[in-house]
Design a protein around this motif. Structure first.
Motif, PDB file in Angstrom:
ATOM      1  N   ARG B   3       0.704  -1.188  -0.613  1.00 29.18           N
ATOM      2  CA  ARG B   3       0.121   0.416  -0.257  1.00 29.18           C
ATOM      3  C   ARG B   3       0.950   1.172   0.543  1.00 29.18           C
ATOM      4  O   ARG B   3       1.170   2.234  -0.931  1.00 29.18           O
ATOM      5  N   ALA B   6       2.180   1.526  -3.489  1.00 26.27           N
ATOM      6  CA  ALA B   6       1.321   2.476  -3.952  1.00 26.27           C
ATOM      7  C   ALA B   6       1.415   4.189  -3.746  1.00 26.27           C
ATOM      8  O   ALA B   6       0.726   4.589  -4.797  1.00 26.27           O
ATOM      9  N   THR B  10       1.243   6.757  -6.183  1.00 26.42           N
ATOM     10  CA  THR B  10       0.407   7.639  -6.671  1.00 26.42           C
ATOM     11  C   THR B  10       1.399   9.278  -6.776  1.00 26.42           C
ATOM     12  O   THR B  10       0.801   9.960  -7.581  1.00 26.42           O
ATOM     13  N   ALA B  13       3.860  10.094  -9.810  1.00 24.96           N
ATOM     14  CA  ALA B  13       2.808  10.172 -10.721  1.00 24.96           C
ATOM     15  C   ALA B  13       2.347  11.237 -10.696  1.00 24.96           C
ATOM     16  O   ALA B  13       2.430  12.135 -11.731  1.00 24.96           O
ATOM     17  N   THR B  17       2.682  14.618 -13.213  1.00 26.99           N
ATOM     18  CA  THR B  17       2.052  14.881 -14.081  1.00 26.99           C
ATOM     19  C   THR B  17       1.086  16.508 -13.776  1.00 26.99           C
ATOM     20  O   THR B  17       0.590  17.420 -14.562  1.00 26.99           O
ATOM     21  N   PRO B  58       2.287  10.709 -19.328  1.00 20.49           N
ATOM     22  CA  PRO B  58       2.046  10.105 -19.222  1.00 20.49           C
ATOM     23  C   PRO B  58       0.617   9.678 -18.691  1.00 20.49           C
ATOM     24  O   PRO B  58       0.434  10.699 -17.696  1.00 20.49           O
ATOM     25  N   ASN B  59      -1.075   9.536 -19.467  1.00 19.11           N
ATOM     26  CA  ASN B  59      -1.818   9.702 -19.194  1.00 19.11           C
ATOM     27  C   ASN B  59      -2.414   8.690 -19.450  1.00 19.11           C
ATOM     28  O   ASN B  59      -2.861   7.897 -19.899  1.00 19.11           O
ATOM     29  N   ALA B  60      -1.928   7.776 -18.043  1.00 24.45           N
ATOM     30  CA  ALA B  60      -2.364   6.566 -17.867  1.00 24.45           C
ATOM     31  C   ALA B  60      -4.136   5.913 -18.444  1.00 24.45           C
ATOM     32  O   ALA B  60      -4.230   5.182 -18.740  1.00 24.45           O
ATOM     33  N   CYS B  61      -4.898   7.262 -17.671  1.00 23.17           N
ATOM     34  CA  CYS B  61      -6.539   7.075 -17.629  1.00 23.17           C
ATOM     35  C   CYS B  61      -6.958   6.647 -19.270  1.00 23.17           C
ATOM     36  O   CYS B  61      -7.428   5.926 -19.573  1.00 23.17           O
ATOM     37  N   LEU B  62      -5.849   7.977 -20.371  1.00 23.41           N
ATOM     38  CA  LEU B  62      -6.437   7.971 -21.861  1.00 23.41           C
ATOM     39  C   LEU B  62      -5.972   6.816 -22.426  1.00 23.41           C
ATOM     40  O   LEU B  62      -6.618   6.209 -22.994  1.00 23.41           O
ATOM     41  N   HIS B  65      -8.399   3.816 -21.743  1.00 22.38           N
ATOM     42  CA  HIS B  65      -9.923   4.051 -21.862  1.00 22.38           C
ATOM     43  C   HIS B  65      -9.391   3.849 -23.474  1.00 22.38           C
ATOM     44  O   HIS B  65     -11.206   4.426 -24.338  1.00 22.38           O
ATOM     45  N   LEU B  71      -9.595  -2.332 -21.179  1.00 23.57           N
ATOM     46  CA  LEU B  71     -11.289  -2.845 -20.863  1.00 23.57           C
ATOM     47  C   LEU B  71     -11.497  -4.038 -21.042  1.00 23.57           C
ATOM     48  O   LEU B  71     -12.479  -4.320 -19.639  1.00 23.57           O
ATOM     49  N   THR B  74      -9.941  -5.577 -18.260  1.00 21.09           N
ATOM     50  CA  THR B  74     -10.567  -5.175 -16.249  1.00 21.09           C
ATOM     51  C   THR B  74     -11.975  -5.247 -16.649  1.00 21.09           C
ATOM     52  O   THR B  74     -11.695  -4.288 -15.205  1.00 21.09           O
ATOM     53  N   ALA B  75     -12.691  -5.255 -16.831  1.00 24.70           N
ATOM     54  CA  ALA B  75     -13.975  -4.502 -16.971  1.00 24.70           C
ATOM     55  C   ALA B  75     -14.468  -5.643 -15.734  1.00 24.70           C
ATOM     56  O   ALA B  75     -14.398  -6.601 -15.624  1.00 24.70           O
ATOM     57  N   ALA B  76     -15.149  -4.820 -15.005  1.00 27.83           N
ATOM     58  CA  ALA B  76     -15.792  -5.699 -14.176  1.00 27.83           C
ATOM     59  C   ALA B  76     -16.973  -6.768 -13.968  1.00 27.83           C
ATOM     60  O   ALA B  76     -17.749  -6.168 -14.695  1.00 27.83           O
TER      61      ALA B  76
END
Lengths: 389, 89
Positions: B3, B6, B10, B13, B17, B58-62, B65, B71, B74-76
């Motif tokens: 943790r 992590a 975070t 990161a 950014t 580094p836009n990890a979200c982009l 997605h 996707l 990793t989709a639940a």
């Protein structure tokens, strides 16, 4: 529209298109929180799934004109529900009703994104077009995703045996051709054009009900000559202002009886069960006559309310049930040029079939509906008066 | 321990950014002058070009997605709780 796959709902399908747009220049985390990480769980820590819930923060800086009028937007405040719930109950019941509301009604709360970015949660969410902000909401993927079972079915002609609204069938119009952005954003209407500098214009409170305040849209805006009887239609001349347009131009629409709500013991999910649903057209007295809606007679629709609807949440929560009618003002979205009740003067005059008379109201609801029930239907007009329309 | 790492990552990161790709606050509100010209508070000038703020590396979200396979992976799983509602809603 086939249901979207889970990945499809969240895929930015055309990245260059999105990134080229104004909103695509803003870093994801500005609006969504979370954190930069290639690991999903880490990236989603503190994630804000619906950034436009807090529209002041995420949209307010650049769209102050839209954001500043949100307190008057029923889509956001859902004040319309509370206006009627409060009238039918007592203050002591308010907190139990709030509990009920959070479970069963709050999911229809509408964010900016529900009209401009994604399908609403009621149909499972998912981008309309790869996160590109849409100027014009989609009729079927935004509006009727929430307004489907009543307005959508009527407008699109999905009720058996009934035609779609003439504005859809012949005019190819969709919702936003009548319900424009300023109405959808809660603009109380441009009173200043009629009352320059007037007190009334300034004092107009935010609407607390869908039929409060300015009538918007209104038929007359686009059909002025019909409204004033200048088109030569005899019915428009005799019934210029005392009947709402829908009394003659709508056809049967759906009515619902009680809707009981509870929370499932098995899944913990809220659920409902409605009693009878039936099609019909009922002319009655105007339950909410006002400067904006002065008609003596309008169409009435039975709404799914019954004294015991919310018994799961407490006893007798609607202690003032009889304060409001169960047959309410309505403007069905199934307008036609020709309708059976307006085929001739005497298709309506002297014909009890179309009127909400006492015998058609449930005995237990007679008191609540006293103000809207029609005592005697208008007498037949003498034949010489009945000219062809 | 995991943790802490992590969290540290975070912050790293975020630090890397921070300040990147923010929209220029000088963007004017879009033109919404109502009919009749009665201007609201918002200036009626056409929206200025938003500064071409680069979407930084580094836009990890982009990157996730825009990646269909990632996707899907990793989709639940969708939980299907059958609705107990009945009648017209």
């Amino acid at each position: 529209m086939a249901p979207l796959e889970p990945w499809e709902k969240v895929l930015i399908s055309d990245a260059p298109a999105y990134l080229d747009s104004v909103h695509g220049h803003i870093v994801c985390t500005e609006c969504h929180g979370g954190a930069q990480s290639p690991d999903k769980e880490t990236a989603h820590e503190g994630l804000v799934a619906n950034p436009s819930q807090d529209f002041e923060k995420t949209c307010g800086e650049c769209h102050p004109d839209v954001v500043s009028i949100q307190p008057g937007n029923l889509h956001v405040t859902q004040a319309g529900y509370w206006t009627v719930l409060d009238q039918r109950s007592t203050p002591e019941s308010h907190s139990a009703l709030e509990n009920m509301f959070d479970n069963h009604c709050a999911s229809c709360h509408t964010t900016c994104g529900d009209c401009h970015v994604s399908q609403p949660g009621t149909v499972g969410g998912g981008f309309i077009d790869g996160h590109v902000f849409q100027k014009t909401p989609s009729m079927t993927r935004n509006c009727t995703a929430c307004h489907g079972s009543r307005v959508g079915n009527e407008y699109l002609g999905k009720n058996e045996g009934l035609r779609a609204d003439v504005h859809f069938r012949e005019g190819r119009m969709n919702c936003v051709n009548c319900h424009d952005g300023s109405e959808m954003h809660g603009d109380p209407g441009d009173c200043m054009t009629c009352h320059p500098g007037g007190e009334e214009a300034i004092a107009l409170p935010p609407a607390d009900h869908r039929y409060a305040g300015v009538q918007s849209p209104r038929c007359e805006t686009c059909h002025a000559s019909a409204a004033t009887g200048q088109d030569g239609t005899p019915m428009h001349v005799v019934h210029g202002g005392d009947l709402s347009c829908q009394v003659c131009h709508s056809v049967s629409y759906s009515n619902c009886d009680g809707c009981h709500v509870a929370v499932s013991e098995k899944t913990g999910n809220p659920f409902f069960s409605t009693d009878a649903t039936y099609l019909g057209l009922f002319i009655g007295r105007n339950p909410r006559p006002s400067y904006e809606r002065p008609y003596a007679f309008v169409l009435l629709r039975h709404v799914p309310i019954a004294p015991d609807n919310f018994d799961y949440y407490g006893e007798d929560l609607l202690a003032n049930f009889n304060r409001l009618p169960t047959w309410v003002y309505t403007t069905p979205h199934n307008v036609q040029l020709d309708t059976p009740q307006a085929e001739s003067c005497n298709a309506c005059h002297g014909n009890a079939e179309w009127f909400l008379t006492a015998d058609r109201v449930k005995p237990a609801e007679l008191r609540a509906n006293q103000s809207v029930i029609v005592g005697s239907v208008p007498a037949p007009v003498p034949l010489e008066e009945e000219t062809a329309p | 321990m995991l943790r802490t790492t992590a969290v540290a990552l975070t912050f790293l990161a975020l630090a890397l950014t921070a300040g990147c790709g923010h929209a220029s606050p000088s963007t004017h509100p879009p033109d919404r002058t109502p009919e009749g010209g009665a201007s609201l508070d918002a200036p009626s000038a056409a929206p200025t070009e938003v500064e071409p703020a680069p979407i930084n590396a580094p836009n990890a979200c982009l990157s996730c997605h825009t990646d269909k396979q990632q996707l899907i992976d990793t989709a639940a799983p969708v939980e299907v709780a059958p609705s107990e509602s009945s009648g017209v809603g």
